[in-house]
Write an enzyme that holds these catalytic residues in place. Structure first.
Site, PDB file in Angstrom:
ATOM      1  N   SER A 207       0.838  -1.206   0.000  1.00  0.00           N
ATOM      2  CA  SER A 207       0.000   0.000   0.000  1.00  0.00           C
ATOM      3  C   SER A 207       0.874   1.257   0.000  1.00  0.00           C
ATOM      4  CB  SER A 207      -0.938  -0.075   1.210  1.00  0.00           C
ATOM      5  OG  SER A 207      -1.930   0.891   1.127  1.00  0.00           O
ATOM      6  N   ASP A 361     -10.046  -3.421  -5.434  1.00  0.00           N
ATOM      7  CA  ASP A 361      -9.172  -2.455  -4.770  1.00  0.00           C
ATOM      8  C   ASP A 361      -9.091  -1.224  -5.663  1.00  0.00           C
ATOM      9  OD1 ASP A 361      -7.135  -1.016  -3.587  1.00  0.00           O
ATOM     10  OD2 ASP A 361      -5.583  -2.532  -3.892  1.00  0.00           O
ATOM     11  N   HIS A 391      -8.376  -4.377  -0.860  1.00  0.00           N
ATOM     12  CA  HIS A 391      -7.170  -3.695  -0.388  1.00  0.00           C
ATOM     13  C   HIS A 391      -6.870  -4.056   1.071  1.00  0.00           C
ATOM     14  CE1 HIS A 391      -4.030  -0.720  -0.812  1.00  0.00           C
ATOM     15  NE2 HIS A 391      -4.280  -0.382   0.436  1.00  0.00           N
TER      16      HIS A 391
END
Ligand SMILES: *[C@@H]1O[C@H](CO)[C@@H](O)[C@H](O)[C@H]1NC(C)=O
Ligand SMILES: *[C@@H]1O[C@H](CO)[C@@H](O)[C@H](O)[C@H]1NC(C)=O
Ligand SMILES: *[C@@H]1O[C@H](CO)[C@@H](O)[C@H](O)[C@H]1NC(C)=O
Length: 421
Positions: A207, A361, A391
């Site tokens: 991320s 995501d 995600h």
């Protein structure tokens, strides 16, 4: 002795009371969170893995955010501080010593890091894996990723170094990036001390940490005095702050745990905290027309394979830009913030990339577009797509009854990839 046993009883009651209170508050937190997230149109499409588990995890996170907000209003604790505490100390699974690893908390150029070294004897030098955690540059820590790092260090028999970079909103770009870069340089320089071969260094992150990993790799390609980085592992990275209307940002933009607006919120907090510009940035008001034209060849939806547009996508109409908004968020166009915007001359020198994307995501297309840019520049890419993933799924690979089997399979794929380096 009567007094003594009374004291014991009192203590027993106190512990029981605290235990019950904790259980009740956890339960309330959950109810509150689930109720609220249902209310705020969270959208869990049918293809997502274990929707019930995702709903519970999301509920918990929302519950924490609500209680944090209440505490902040009462002046007892900041919302961010409470959120970090819960993530790092209450919901993180960590257990001190390890039978298979030597674990040390150290400082690399003033940056706190945790190094995980396998205890098993090794004939030669090992590979080293730098790891930058996720959490929108605002949350996450060495502790909240401890279990992930242990797993990777053990399974791959590598030395893993997890980095506690500074977080927003207290600290802004480029401190996060510099912490990652400086600690990496230190590790490369002192690799001997950890039995690591400096020609076998991998840079990884998930991320926001994937964003930092990509940016650090780009910066290091110009360092001819050092051995080149061997590989980069980018786990659902955020790679650009230009176009929030790419197909993945449009399709199911409110799938937990990262909504599209939340992604913009984190980006803005990272660069300068101008969160009132969220809607403007979403609409693309920060991108001057000449930049839109320049970046089309890299970011245009034509670069996303058709199979990823079947969940509904209509290209957005270009809107006029607002000079004031542009001036305020100019950093968004620096490759250090948006690695997808680096010139070909840099991209072409990058190491072998392992890119992981998830179907549900909003950041999926950042990963797909970076994959294409690397491939177009003859950089080898190993791509792994979690078809039912959302995600952040990898953080829940070992959460007992809230675990996701596809997260475990994905981590094992990352482990296999590392073993080939
Ligand atoms: C990173 O290292 C450079 C060079 O030593 C230094 O100038 C910079 O202040 C460091 N960054 C941080 C955030 O400590
Ligand atoms: C690493 O070593 C290089 C070359 O010896 C030196 O220029 C650099 O300052 C060192 N960096 C760190 C972070 O120790
Ligand atoms: C969300 O996902 C579902 C199922 O994959 C799809 O049918 C729907 O069109 C998506 N929503 C949007 C707004 O694209």
């Amino acid at each position: 002795t009567v007094q003594h046993s009374n004291l014991k009883m009192d203590l027993g009651f106190a512990v029981l009371f605290i235990g019950i209170a904790a259980l009740i508050s956890a339960f309330l937190l959950l109810i509150l969170g689930v109720a609220y997230s249902e209310f705020t149109n969270s959208e869990i499409p049918p293809g997502v893995a274990h929707p019930g588990r995702l709903r519970l995890i999301h509920g918990l996170l929302i519950g924490i955010a609500i209680v944090g907000k209440i505490m902040e209003k009462m002046g007892t604790w900041s919302q961010v501080g409470f959120g970090r505490y819960m993530r790092d100390h209450v919901f993180a699974r960590k257990g001190g010593e390890d039978t298979q690893l030597i674990i040390k908390d150290l400082q690399f150029e003033g940056v706190p890091v945790r190094a995980y070294q396998p205890k098993t004897p090794n004939a030669g030098k090992r590979r080293g894996v730098m790891f930058f955690h996720g959490g929108g540059w605002m949350f996450g820590s060495i502790n909240s990723y401890d279990s992930f790092c242990r797993y990777v260090a053990k399974e791959t028999e590598s030395v893993v170094v997890s980095v506690e970079y500074h977080l927003s909103p207290e600290h802004r770009y480029p401190i996060q990036f510099e912490d990652c870069l400086n600690s990496t340089l230190h590790f490369v320089n002192s690799s001997e001390n950890y039995g690591v071969d400096d020609a076998r260094i991998i840079i990884s992150g998930d991320s926001a940490g994937g964003n930092l990993a990509a940016a650090v790799c780009q910066r290091l390609v110009s360092r001819t005095d050092l051995n080149p980085v061997c590989a980069q592992i980018l786990i659902y990275p955020g790679l650009q702050a230009v176009d929030f209307k790419l197909p993945s940002y449009v399709q199911n933009h409110s799938v937990p745990i990262l909504y599209r607006l939340r992604a913009i919120f984190y980006f803005l907090h990272y660069i300068n905290g101008e969160v009132t510009l969220m809607e403007d940035v979403l609409a693309g008001h920060h991108v001057p027309v000449e930049m839109k034209i320049k970046y089309r060849k890299w970011l245009g939806p034509d670069n996303i394979p058709e199979e990823f547009k079947t969940r509904g996508f209509t290209p957005s109409v270009a809107t006029a830009h607002d000079e004031e908004v542009y001036e305020l968020v100019q950093e968004a166009f620096e490759p250090t913030v948006s690695p997808l915007l680096a010139e070909d001359a840099t991209i072409r020198k990058l190491p072998h990339a392992y890119i992981l994307t998830c179907e549900y995501d909003v950041l999926r297309d950042d990963g797909l577009l970076y994959k294409k840019r690397l491939e177009d520049n003859d950089v080898p890419v190993t791509w792994y797509h979690i078809k039912d993933g959302f995600h952040g799924i990898l953080s829940y690979f070992d959460w007992g009854f809230l675990s996701f089997p596809s997260a475990k399979t994905a981590i094992d794929d990352i482990v296999s990839f590392i073993k080939t380096i």
